[in-house]
Enzyme design. Structure first.
Site, short mmCIF file in Angstrom:
data_model
loop_
_atom_site.label_atom_id
_atom_site.label_comp_id
_atom_site.label_asym_id
_atom_site.label_seq_id
_atom_site.Cartn_x
_atom_site.Cartn_y
_atom_site.Cartn_z
N HIS A 78 -3.19 -5.27 8.25
CA HIS A 78 -2.15 -4.26 7.98
C HIS A 78 -1.90 -3.48 9.26
O HIS A 78 -2.05 -2.26 9.32
CB HIS A 78 -2.58 -3.34 6.83
CG HIS A 78 -2.44 -4.01 5.49
ND1 HIS A 78 -1.24 -4.05 4.81
CD2 HIS A 78 -3.32 -4.68 4.73
CE1 HIS A 78 -1.40 -4.73 3.67
NE2 HIS A 78 -2.65 -5.13 3.61
N ASP A 104 -6.57 -12.97 -2.59
CA ASP A 104 -5.90 -11.66 -2.59
C ASP A 104 -5.26 -11.43 -3.97
O ASP A 104 -4.21 -10.82 -4.10
CB ASP A 104 -4.83 -11.59 -1.48
CG ASP A 104 -4.39 -10.15 -1.19
OD1 ASP A 104 -5.13 -9.21 -1.55
OD2 ASP A 104 -3.30 -9.96 -0.62
N HIS A 158 0.84 -1.21 0.00
CA HIS A 158 0.00 0.00 0.00
C HIS A 158 0.87 1.25 0.00
O HIS A 158 1.81 1.34 0.79
CB HIS A 158 -0.93 0.00 1.23
CG HIS A 158 -1.97 -1.07 1.19
ND1 HIS A 158 -3.31 -0.81 1.26
CD2 HIS A 158 -1.87 -2.42 1.07
CE1 HIS A 158 -3.99 -1.94 1.19
NE2 HIS A 158 -3.13 -2.93 1.09
N LEU A 164 6.58 -8.92 -1.71
CA LEU A 164 5.41 -9.58 -2.32
C LEU A 164 4.21 -8.64 -2.24
O LEU A 164 4.05 -7.88 -1.29
CB LEU A 164 5.08 -10.87 -1.57
CG LEU A 164 6.01 -12.06 -1.79
CD1 LEU A 164 5.68 -13.15 -0.79
CD2 LEU A 164 5.92 -12.58 -3.21
N CYS A 165 3.36 -8.70 -3.24
CA CYS A 165 2.21 -7.77 -3.22
C CYS A 165 0.97 -8.40 -3.83
O CYS A 165 0.54 -8.03 -4.89
CB CYS A 165 2.56 -6.50 -3.96
SG CYS A 165 2.94 -6.77 -5.68
#
Length: 394
Positions: free
Chosen positions: A202, A285, A147, A319-320
């Site tokens: 998060h 995700d 983010h 990683l995203c």
């Protein structure tokens, strides 16, 4: 929607945590009780479908997906085209309902995108949209993951901050927040009043902050183990919610987990499964690169690249988001944990429906539920997907 009576024969169906040999009947988009047909109506099926021994399970329900097939829900010039493309593409992977997820973005993006992603029924053109999952911008900067830091915000003005940021909550189903942020109690309570599910994630929260959030109404944890404090024996953090004895009586905390073979080690999947099996919900995700080749793509405001079948923030090793499909995650989860086929399927059907409180309609094959189901082989490959009693993928 056809009012024809359809009978599926030579099939095994997932019902009440068991796979049983039984015929399966549908009409008017619903699953029906054959006894009433035999004894009250005394009629035969208009159509008989031989499943050749295949498994019938409820359709998969996806609570966290950021995009796919080249489209990103947080960064769309044409939101409608992206939503339509992903909704259609998901059918091949057994997903019959989903929550499009919008990640941390500038206010203008929310104000443009959120009104365009509306709840709608599924059909041959795509899976049902259950409402938006907004992940951010009210998260902890220290656990930002993929983010963008410059757009992360606090609840400075309590619930007003939320309304101001998003513009509309009409089609919002889930909001992920960091529970340690000041004023989070007011925000959680405001969401619950509007029937919005609050998920914690998060976050740098310790266990007691997590427990406090659950007492205030939070019921979900966003991608367990990812973007939160690692488990520590003296303060297990949000992971400790899986075995907390400080929660309101009878309250289940559910948690999303990514079993794509990348984000969560098989041993971590086994720990979560054994610690709190009733709360485990598979999520992909998945990002815009799901279904795409190696190379550079976008997630929200960030450029990402696919290397070795993993998605990274471009130029880094962070990683995203995943590029795995839901049926793949179910297969990996079953291999990693050694759980039963029935349980593996329920983590992507019954459990997400329980999170949303929609088990009367979705996530089960009970009588009067929506006829949203998938036909699978013994390896859990998807052979067919049905929505409201119509075949939408074969």
């Amino acid at each position: 929607m056809s009012s024809q009576l359809k009978q599926f024969i030579n099939c095994r169906i997932l019902r009440d945590h068991k796979i049983i040999r039984e015929d399966f009947w549908i009409r008017d988009g619903k699953i029906i009780d054959p006894e009433k047909v035999f004894f009250d109506e005394k009629i035969q099926a208009n159509q008989q479908i031989d499943c050749k021994g295949a498994i019938i399970a409820p359709g998969f329900i996806e609570l966290q997906i950021n995009g796919g097939f080249g489209y990103d829900f947080s960064n769309l010039n044409d939101t409608q085209e992206g939503i339509n493309c992903v909704a259609k593409g998901l059918l091949a992977h057994g997903v019959t309902s989903f929550c499009p997820t919008v990640v941390t973005s500038p206010k203008e993006i929310y104000h443009t995108v959120l009104p365009k992603i509306q709840k709608r029924k599924g059909n041959k053109d795509g899976a049902t949209i259950l409402g938006v999952h907004i992940e951010g911008p009210f998260i902890n900067i220290q656990k930002k993951g993929a983010h963008p830091e410059q757009h992360i915000k606090t609840f400075e003005n309590g619930f007003e901050s939320v309304l101001d940021m998003y513009g509309t909550l009409d089609h919002v189903q889930i909001i992920t927040i960091a529970p340690e942020l000041e004023n989070s109690k007011i925000v959680i309570e405001g969401c619950i009043q509007r029937n919005i599910i609050v998920s914690v994630g998060h976050s740098m929260a310790d266990l007691s902050s997590g427990e406090e959030a659950v007492k205030n109404g939070a019921t979900f944890i966003t991608h367990l183990f990812n973007a939160m404090l690692p488990f520590h024996h003296r303060d297990p953090g949000l992971v400790g919610l899986l075995t907390s004895d400080q929660l309101p009586e009878g309250k289940t905390v559910y948690f999303g987990i990514i079993s794509d073979g990348v984000h969560t080690h098989p041993a971590a999947l086994r720990i979560a499964h054994r610690a709190h099996p009733n709360g485990l919900v598979l999520v992909t995700d998945a990002i815009s690169a799901m279904g795409l080749a190696q190379g550079k793509h976008n997630i929200g405001q960030l450029e990402i690249e696919i290397r070795d079948n993993k998605a990274y923030i471009a130029g880094t090793d962070t990683l995203c988001g995943s590029i795995a499909t839901m049926n793949k995650c179910v297969q990996i989860f079953m291999q990693s944990t050694g759980c039963s086929k029935e349980y593996a399927l329920e983590t992507a059907t019954l459990h997400p429906a329980q999170v949303l409180g929609i088990t009367d309609k979705k996530g089960t094959l009970n009588f009067n539920a929506d006829a949203d189901f998938i036909i699978l082989n013994d390896d859990l490959d998807v052979l067919e997907t049905w929505i409201a009693g119509e075949c939408v993928y074969k």
